[in-house]
Write a protein that holds these residues in place. Sequence first.
Motif, mmCIF file in Angstrom:
data_model
loop_
_atom_site.group_PDB
_atom_site.id
_atom_site.type_symbol
_atom_site.label_atom_id
_atom_site.label_comp_id
_atom_site.label_asym_id
_atom_site.label_seq_id
_atom_site.Cartn_x
_atom_site.Cartn_y
_atom_site.Cartn_z
ATOM 1 N N ARG A 107 -1.390 -44.132 82.400
ATOM 2 C CA ARG A 107 -0.918 -45.452 81.949
ATOM 3 C C ARG A 107 -1.435 -45.772 80.551
ATOM 4 N N LEU A 108 -2.649 -45.357 80.240
ATOM 5 C CA LEU A 108 -3.141 -45.554 78.874
ATOM 6 C C LEU A 108 -2.264 -44.777 77.888
ATOM 7 N N ILE A 125 7.320 -37.365 72.428
ATOM 8 C CA ILE A 125 5.983 -37.024 71.927
ATOM 9 C C ILE A 125 5.278 -36.056 72.867
ATOM 10 N N SER A 126 5.163 -36.419 74.135
ATOM 11 C CA SER A 126 4.397 -35.577 75.062
ATOM 12 C C SER A 126 5.074 -34.253 75.340
ATOM 13 N N SER A 127 6.417 -34.219 75.280
ATOM 14 C CA SER A 127 7.100 -32.948 75.550
ATOM 15 C C SER A 127 6.755 -31.899 74.504
ATOM 16 N N HIS A 129 0.443 -46.152 74.803
ATOM 17 C CA HIS A 129 0.489 -45.676 73.422
ATOM 18 C C HIS A 129 1.724 -44.819 73.170
ATOM 19 N N HIS A 130 2.736 -44.949 74.034
ATOM 20 C CA HIS A 130 4.053 -44.325 73.837
ATOM 21 C C HIS A 130 4.002 -42.802 73.887
ATOM 22 N N ILE A 131 2.985 -42.222 74.505
ATOM 23 C CA ILE A 131 2.886 -40.768 74.600
ATOM 24 C C ILE A 131 3.516 -40.277 75.895
ATOM 25 N N LEU A 132 3.588 -41.136 76.889
ATOM 26 C CA LEU A 132 4.348 -40.917 78.109
ATOM 27 C C LEU A 132 5.211 -42.151 78.332
ATOM 28 N N ARG A 133 5.972 -42.131 79.401
ATOM 29 C CA ARG A 133 6.750 -43.298 79.796
ATOM 30 C C ARG A 133 6.507 -43.573 81.267
#
Length: 593
Positions: A165-166, A186-188, A170-174
């Motif tokens: 969730r953190l 981003i994370s992909s 920060h928009h790195i996951l959804r």
Amino acid sequence: MTFAVLRALHAILGDALTDIEAVYAAADPPPTHKKANSFSRVYASPPPSPSSYSTSTPPNSDSTLEFPSLDAPYDPASAAEQLTAHPTVVAAINRIVAAAGQMAATVQVPFLTLCDAGMGYHLPSCLRVLEAAHVVEVLRDGPVHVREIAARTGVEQAKLAHILRLLATHHILREAAPDVFAANRISSLIDSGKPLRELVAKYVRVSALALFFFRYFLSFSYHILLSLPPFPSPRLPASFAPAALIHVHIREEDDRGGGGYPNRFRLERFEKAMAGTGSWEAPGAGLHGFDWASLPRGSVAVDVGGGIGSTSMLLASAERRSAIVIQDRPVVVEMGEKAWRAKCPELLDSGAVRFQVHDFFTPQPFTDAAVFLLRVVLHDWPDAFAHRILLRLREAAAPHTKLVLADFVLPLACVDDFGVGEGINVQVEGTEKMLAPAPLLANLGKASANAYWMDLTMQVTFNGQERTLREIVALALTAGWKVVRVTKAPGSLFRHIVAVPVAVLVSPQRRARAGSGSAFFDLPRVGGMAGAGNAEAGEMEMIERASSRCGTPTFGSRVDLPSVAKARARFGGVWSARDGRLAVRAVPRRLRL
């Protein structure tokens, strides 16, 4: 001139977006191409030549390319992604990042900007967990519930949900749904591209980018996060970190022989550090979070783990219908009495306020209190020990007793249709499905970062945690408290939560974890302390509160006693010279019990 600067920054953002949109509108229709793995590690290097895109094609809604979506996987082979290397787009992106960053720094509260900078080291730690546990590979085929992610990665579910969730904040996951996470653009980018069964050899042919990031994101808090025992353990996380990563010089001043107490230097340092935590709350939030004026005259409000009484000082300055008892460890009570004697001796002499030495893991001496107040106490402790604190208060509660919890409440990074599941139906006044409308994140994204920094800080410092409302409701139920209301102050995630006793205690062997509401896990037995056996006594001894916590108040409890004038200023009230009291605006009827 500040508004002129902000409007200039706003104009820069608009102009840059116009430049980017013009380049995408003028580009040829995207060619048909065969996608590699949508999470491919391939890079377009060198970047495509700008000349490969037409700049004369008129905009057409059927052929205009869209800028790559944040919620879609990174696809370096797509025309939209390749177009981000166009010189005009690159220059515009730089202006957007610069203007947005400067605008945020200008308007944000300086205290929160410093917190964001000072606690930002948790972000690389969470990124390291994301990579080392192969979470992105698990998410490759779409959104997955944290329960399944934990089962496939071996990371404890409660910790993993907070870490993910953190990252989503920060928009790195959804966070696609409550506790359901998905990879994004981003994370992909850190996906190895390998099938899960081959991840043992993940670094054999992984991209240089992944190695660059995650060899350097080897941080102190990451090691602590992965080496922590399950949440029921009260041991301090620092004791689990690799010795090579710990280099802390602490001057111990142990004068037990002289009638003093150990770690005085650390206590004094802690006292200064906690002086700034009042910035967590908006002025007057402590007063308006509960209808203190509704208490009958002569009732007792108990500030449990109240430090030297800074919160009680604000309440006593505004409302004197009830007596206030401030409970804490002996050394803290000694500090508190000295501070109150110096600043407001009349409140001590009249009995309106008094201190009491009390350990909140032992039976609560007040059995007819009108209110038990726990301000920033529970976040110091794992769930099993927070349960014990709440259970002691429930054992002493009368039918009319109210429990007021003051802590950060972590919102989900998606729309939250609140409910704790598992057949437990709790209606809580003041719940919110979202803090902001789309396209903003439902939890306001990075504007809410401070609460998530605090969550990770409590995890790696005390093995505690900040909690979602789902977690708080479920935890309270295990100790016989039903949450009925949550109140907030504008612009803050610090909340005041009101709970009432329930007749039947929920089994302490079951409580919600990871904010999922529908996920319940077994807990070790945490029965009453009065009949504790040797095992439980040994477990409690392991806490070593006097030494490991310096005998201090709970983390976040202010240990500087404000003056009466400061109390007035914080409440924004009007001082009455006639009776020396602070007149505060009436609490809205909807907040009253």
